[in-house]
Design a protein around this motif. Sequence first.
Motif, PDB file in Angstrom:
ATOM      1  N   ARG A   1     -10.458   3.902  13.946  1.00  0.00           N
ATOM      2  CA  ARG A   1      -9.297   3.808  14.767  1.00  0.00           C
ATOM      3  C   ARG A   1      -8.387   2.804  14.463  1.00  0.00           C
ATOM      4  N   GLN A   2      -8.992   1.629  14.093  1.00  0.00           N
ATOM      5  CA  GLN A   2      -8.023   0.327  13.415  1.00  0.00           C
ATOM      6  C   GLN A   2      -7.057   0.865  12.367  1.00  0.00           C
ATOM      7  N   ARG A   3      -7.679   1.501  11.362  1.00  0.00           N
ATOM      8  CA  ARG A   3      -6.883   2.076  10.143  1.00  0.00           C
ATOM      9  C   ARG A   3      -5.937   3.040  10.652  1.00  0.00           C
ATOM     10  N   GLN A   4      -6.480   4.172  11.488  1.00  0.00           N
ATOM     11  CA  GLN A   4      -5.636   4.944  11.630  1.00  0.00           C
ATOM     12  C   GLN A   4      -4.286   4.616  12.652  1.00  0.00           C
TER      13      GLN A   4
ATOM     14  N   ALA B   1      -8.611  -6.662   5.026  1.00  0.00           N
ATOM     15  CA  ALA B   1      -7.849  -5.593   4.547  1.00  0.00           C
ATOM     16  C   ALA B   1      -6.989  -4.933   5.708  1.00  0.00           C
ATOM     17  N   LEU B   2      -7.515  -4.873   6.778  1.00  0.00           N
ATOM     18  CA  LEU B   2      -6.885  -4.206   7.955  1.00  0.00           C
ATOM     19  C   LEU B   2      -5.955  -5.332   8.843  1.00  0.00           C
ATOM     20  N   ASP B   3      -6.117  -6.306   8.507  1.00  0.00           N
ATOM     21  CA  ASP B   3      -5.367  -7.592   9.158  1.00  0.00           C
ATOM     22  C   ASP B   3      -5.935  -7.822  10.374  1.00  0.00           C
ATOM     23  N   VAL B   4      -7.026  -7.583  10.709  1.00  0.00           N
ATOM     24  CA  VAL B   4      -7.394  -7.631  12.191  1.00  0.00           C
ATOM     25  C   VAL B   4      -8.609  -8.679  12.146  1.00  0.00           C
TER      26      VAL B   4
ATOM     27  N   GLN C   1      -2.701   1.912  12.022  1.00  0.00           N
ATOM     28  CA  GLN C   1      -1.851   1.474  11.256  1.00  0.00           C
ATOM     29  C   GLN C   1      -1.295   2.279  10.445  1.00  0.00           C
ATOM     30  N   GLY C   2      -1.715   3.579  10.420  1.00  0.00           N
ATOM     31  CA  GLY C   2      -1.196   4.839   9.654  1.00  0.00           C
ATOM     32  C   GLY C   2      -1.441   4.556   8.108  1.00  0.00           C
ATOM     33  N   ARG C   3      -2.703   3.992   7.859  1.00  0.00           N
ATOM     34  CA  ARG C   3      -3.129   3.748   6.511  1.00  0.00           C
ATOM     35  C   ARG C   3      -4.364   4.778   5.943  1.00  0.00           C
ATOM     36  N   THR C   4      -4.230   4.869   4.877  1.00  0.00           N
ATOM     37  CA  THR C   4      -5.268   5.746   4.271  1.00  0.00           C
ATOM     38  C   THR C   4      -6.521   5.024   4.081  1.00  0.00           C
ATOM     39  N   LEU C   5      -7.548   5.913   3.622  1.00  0.00           N
ATOM     40  CA  LEU C   5      -8.890   5.028   3.347  1.00  0.00           C
ATOM     41  C   LEU C   5      -8.621   4.610   1.753  1.00  0.00           C
ATOM     42  N   ARG C   6      -8.018   5.259   1.212  1.00  0.00           N
ATOM     43  CA  ARG C   6      -7.614   4.612  -0.117  1.00  0.00           C
ATOM     44  C   ARG C   6      -6.920   3.469  -0.340  1.00  0.00           C
ATOM     45  N   GLU C   7      -6.084   3.326   0.711  1.00  0.00           N
ATOM     46  CA  GLU C   7      -5.187   1.922   0.771  1.00  0.00           C
ATOM     47  C   GLU C   7      -6.302   0.893   1.179  1.00  0.00           C
ATOM     48  N   VAL C   8      -6.867   1.105   2.003  1.00  0.00           N
ATOM     49  CA  VAL C   8      -7.710   0.004   2.546  1.00  0.00           C
ATOM     50  C   VAL C   8      -8.955  -0.294   2.061  1.00  0.00           C
TER      51      VAL C   8
END
Length: 123
Positions: free
Chosen positions: A14-17, A58-61, A19-26
């Motif tokens: 949920r944190q990644r989503q 990586a998620l800046d959290v 931020q609108g980021r992909t698995l690849r980016e994170v």
Amino acid sequence: MILLRRLLGDVLRRQRQRQGRTLREVSAAARVSLGYLSEVERGQKEASSELLSAICDALDVRMSEVMREVSDELSLAELAAMATLSEGDLLRPVLEPVPLPAPGVDRAGSMSPKTAAMDVVAA
């Protein structure tokens, strides 16, 4: 059964989503393989504290934010599990009490040699 790794994976996804980021980016930012991060998010792998720290960075959290959200979800899951139990299940003891022998008495009920000798000396 409530699995902590599943709750943690859900929170990370949920944190990644958000931020609108992909698995690849994170996965690239955390320096972890895409497949492994995917397994962590799906609750199939336990994340070590080092890996969790890298993913949070990586998620800046903050890791404390992630763990707080996991804790909140765990509380809700426990309450939901309790609600499904019948009243009889709630009243049944989890463990049967085991009587302990008195000091100096073995499980068979006889005095230990040391206790018997101390009684003789005391008399």
